[in-house]
Design a protein around this motif. Structure first.
Motif, PDB file in Angstrom:
ATOM      1  N   ALA A  28       0.844  -1.198   0.000  1.00  0.00           N
ATOM      2  CA  ALA A  28       0.000   0.000   0.000  1.00  0.00           C
ATOM      3  C   ALA A  28       0.880   1.249   0.000  1.00  0.00           C
ATOM      4  CB  ALA A  28      -0.938  -0.006   1.209  1.00  0.00           C
ATOM      5  N   GLY A  29       1.928   1.241   0.804  1.00  0.00           N
ATOM      6  CA  GLY A  29       2.822   2.383   0.866  1.00  0.00           C
ATOM      7  C   GLY A  29       3.576   2.612  -0.430  1.00  0.00           C
ATOM      8  N   LEU A  30       4.010   1.530  -1.065  1.00  0.00           N
ATOM      9  CA  LEU A  30       4.743   1.656  -2.334  1.00  0.00           C
ATOM     10  C   LEU A  30       3.859   2.150  -3.466  1.00  0.00           C
ATOM     11  CD1 LEU A  30       6.925  -1.574  -2.313  1.00  0.00           C
ATOM     12  CD2 LEU A  30       7.759   0.784  -2.273  1.00  0.00           C
ATOM     13  N   THR A  31       2.626   1.681  -3.492  1.00  0.00           N
ATOM     14  CA  THR A  31       1.749   1.980  -4.627  1.00  0.00           C
ATOM     15  C   THR A  31       0.790   3.134  -4.367  1.00  0.00           C
ATOM     16  OG1 THR A  31       0.059   0.418  -3.885  1.00  0.00           O
ATOM     17  CG2 THR A  31       1.785  -0.438  -5.366  1.00  0.00           C
ATOM     18  N   GLY A  32       0.596   3.470  -3.103  1.00  0.00           N
ATOM     19  CA  GLY A  32      -0.394   4.488  -2.772  1.00  0.00           C
ATOM     20  C   GLY A  32      -1.819   3.960  -2.739  1.00  0.00           C
ATOM     21  N   ASP A  33      -1.966   2.627  -2.836  1.00  0.00           N
ATOM     22  CA  ASP A  33      -3.298   2.006  -2.829  1.00  0.00           C
ATOM     23  C   ASP A  33      -3.685   1.673  -1.390  1.00  0.00           C
ATOM     24  OD1 ASP A  33      -5.603   0.505  -3.023  1.00  0.00           O
ATOM     25  OD2 ASP A  33      -4.825  -0.876  -4.539  1.00  0.00           O
ATOM     26  N   PHE A  34      -4.325   2.636  -0.734  1.00  0.00           N
ATOM     27  CA  PHE A  34      -4.774   2.459   0.637  1.00  0.00           C
ATOM     28  C   PHE A  34      -6.281   2.235   0.693  1.00  0.00           C
ATOM     29  CE2 PHE A  34      -0.733   4.595   1.243  1.00  0.00           C
ATOM     30  CZ  PHE A  34      -0.199   3.904   2.323  1.00  0.00           C
ATOM     31  N   MET A  35      -6.832   1.593  -0.346  1.00  0.00           N
ATOM     32  CA  MET A  35      -8.272   1.309  -0.307  1.00  0.00           C
ATOM     33  C   MET A  35      -8.587   0.589   0.998  1.00  0.00           C
ATOM     34  SD  MET A  35      -9.435   0.302  -4.146  1.00  0.00           S
ATOM     35  CE  MET A  35     -11.127   0.199  -3.621  1.00  0.00           C
ATOM     36  N   PRO A  36      -9.705   0.935   1.629  1.00  0.00           N
ATOM     37  CA  PRO A  36     -10.001   0.364   2.942  1.00  0.00           C
ATOM     38  C   PRO A  36     -10.154  -1.155   2.939  1.00  0.00           C
ATOM     39  CG  PRO A  36     -11.817   1.738   2.155  1.00  0.00           C
ATOM     40  CD  PRO A  36     -10.689   1.925   1.204  1.00  0.00           C
ATOM     41  N   GLY A  45     -11.936 -10.771   6.370  1.00  0.00           N
ATOM     42  CA  GLY A  45     -10.877  -9.905   6.879  1.00  0.00           C
ATOM     43  C   GLY A  45     -10.324  -9.054   5.754  1.00  0.00           C
ATOM     44  N   ARG A  46      -9.181  -8.402   6.031  1.00  0.00           N
ATOM     45  CA  ARG A  46      -8.563  -7.530   5.027  1.00  0.00           C
ATOM     46  C   ARG A  46      -8.052  -8.346   3.850  1.00  0.00           C
ATOM     47  NH1 ARG A  46      -3.945  -4.952   7.383  1.00  0.00           N
ATOM     48  NH2 ARG A  46      -4.049  -6.642   8.869  1.00  0.00           N
ATOM     49  N   LEU A  47      -8.203  -7.757   2.663  1.00  0.00           N
ATOM     50  CA  LEU A  47      -7.787  -8.424   1.431  1.00  0.00           C
ATOM     51  C   LEU A  47      -6.384  -7.982   1.043  1.00  0.00           C
ATOM     52  CD1 LEU A  47     -11.016  -7.673  -0.629  1.00  0.00           C
ATOM     53  CD2 LEU A  47     -10.482  -9.769   0.598  1.00  0.00           C
ATOM     54  N   ALA A  48      -5.593  -8.930   0.593  1.00  0.00           N
ATOM     55  CA  ALA A  48      -4.316  -8.587  -0.028  1.00  0.00           C
ATOM     56  C   ALA A  48      -4.624  -7.989  -1.398  1.00  0.00           C
ATOM     57  CB  ALA A  48      -3.441  -9.829  -0.171  1.00  0.00           C
ATOM     58  N   HIS A  49      -3.847  -7.019  -1.813  1.00  0.00           N
ATOM     59  CA  HIS A  49      -4.003  -6.448  -3.153  1.00  0.00           C
ATOM     60  C   HIS A  49      -3.778  -7.556  -4.178  1.00  0.00           C
ATOM     61  CE1 HIS A  49      -2.547  -3.221  -0.513  1.00  0.00           C
ATOM     62  NE2 HIS A  49      -3.085  -2.337  -1.348  1.00  0.00           N
ATOM     63  N   GLY A  50      -4.618  -7.601  -5.209  1.00  0.00           N
ATOM     64  CA  GLY A  50      -4.424  -8.604  -6.257  1.00  0.00           C
ATOM     65  C   GLY A  50      -3.051  -8.516  -6.894  1.00  0.00           C
ATOM     66  N   LEU A  51      -2.586  -7.288  -7.136  1.00  0.00           N
ATOM     67  CA  LEU A  51      -1.263  -7.123  -7.753  1.00  0.00           C
ATOM     68  C   LEU A  51      -0.133  -7.466  -6.793  1.00  0.00           C
ATOM     69  CD1 LEU A  51      -1.840  -3.925  -9.917  1.00  0.00           C
ATOM     70  CD2 LEU A  51      -1.757  -6.323 -10.660  1.00  0.00           C
ATOM     71  N   LEU A  52      -0.389  -7.350  -5.486  1.00  0.00           N
ATOM     72  CA  LEU A  52       0.596  -7.824  -4.507  1.00  0.00           C
ATOM     73  C   LEU A  52       0.763  -9.329  -4.644  1.00  0.00           C
ATOM     74  CD1 LEU A  52       2.402  -7.849  -1.974  1.00  0.00           C
ATOM     75  CD2 LEU A  52       0.288  -7.846  -0.605  1.00  0.00           C
ATOM     76  N   VAL A  53      -0.340 -10.042  -4.720  1.00  0.00           N
ATOM     77  CA  VAL A  53      -0.284 -11.506  -4.858  1.00  0.00           C
ATOM     78  C   VAL A  53       0.453 -11.877  -6.147  1.00  0.00           C
ATOM     79  CG1 VAL A  53      -1.658 -13.614  -5.110  1.00  0.00           C
ATOM     80  CG2 VAL A  53      -2.320 -11.858  -3.428  1.00  0.00           C
ATOM     81  N   LEU A  54       0.137 -11.192  -7.242  1.00  0.00           N
ATOM     82  CA  LEU A  54       0.833 -11.447  -8.499  1.00  0.00           C
ATOM     83  C   LEU A  54       2.335 -11.203  -8.344  1.00  0.00           C
ATOM     84  CD1 LEU A  54       0.982 -12.031 -11.541  1.00  0.00           C
ATOM     85  CD2 LEU A  54       0.274  -9.664 -11.936  1.00  0.00           C
ATOM     86  N   SER A  55       2.708 -10.133  -7.654  1.00  0.00           N
ATOM     87  CA  SER A  55       4.123  -9.836  -7.431  1.00  0.00           C
ATOM     88  C   SER A  55       4.790 -10.913  -6.585  1.00  0.00           C
ATOM     89  CB  SER A  55       4.279  -8.473  -6.756  1.00  0.00           C
ATOM     90  OG  SER A  55       3.781  -7.450  -7.578  1.00  0.00           O
TER      91      SER A  55
END
Length: 156
Positions: free
Chosen positions: A34-42, A57-67
């Motif tokens: 979130a900090g690297l990409t600026g994606d702080f969606m709740p 619970g909280r979701l991991a960013h889809g692109l984080l999982v891909l990374s």
């Protein structure tokens, strides 16, 4: 001369399969991404918000999982003599990945073709990302440009 213990284009066969190591998606991964990409969606940073939407619970960013999968691919027992990653194709996000989930990938060599440059070839990897319950959470393809063995050289 290029020295490598990785598999060149010539060493792999269509249909070959391998499994990556696994990784547990942590809060640090999600907050760092979130900090690297600026994606702080709740959905990603607010547990109550995610649960109010019906998630567990909280979701991991889809692109984080891909990374993470790209990193797991590069740590697998089967290594490639990669010159370049060309693309990620038809990538599908099928199920949520939560903080605390453990993921790994199953990879199959879907296709390979030589390039006009005889020192290079392109492979297509079919990738399925699974969670700790064996559910496919993401899938798609990755194309890589690999080095070829010099003409007349045999593996050894």
């Amino acid at each position: 001369m290029h020295e490598s213990t990785a598999n060149s284009y010539d060493d792999i066969e269509i249909g070959e399969r391998f499994v990556t190591p696994g990784i547990t998606v942590s809060e640090s991964h999600v907050l760092g991404f979130a900090g690297l990409t600026g994606d702080f969606m709740p959905h990603h940073v607010d547990e109550t918000f995610a649960k109010d939407l019906g998630f567990k619970g909280r979701l991991a960013h889809g692109l984080l999982v891909l990374s993470l999968v790209d990193g797991l691919k590069n740590r697998a027992k089967v290594q490639f003599d990669v010159l370049a990653a060309l693309n990620w194709q038809d990538w599908r996000f099928l199920k949520p990945v939560y903080v605390g989930d453990r993921i790994h990938a199953e990879i199959q060599i879907r296709d390979k073709r030589p390039t006009r440059n005889e020192t290079r070839g392109i492979v297509t990897l079919a990738i399925r990302v699974l969670n700790q319950d064996g559910e496919v959470v993401q899938e798609g393809e990755n194309q890589l440009m690999l080095l070829r063995r010099p003409t007349g050289e045999t593996p050894g």
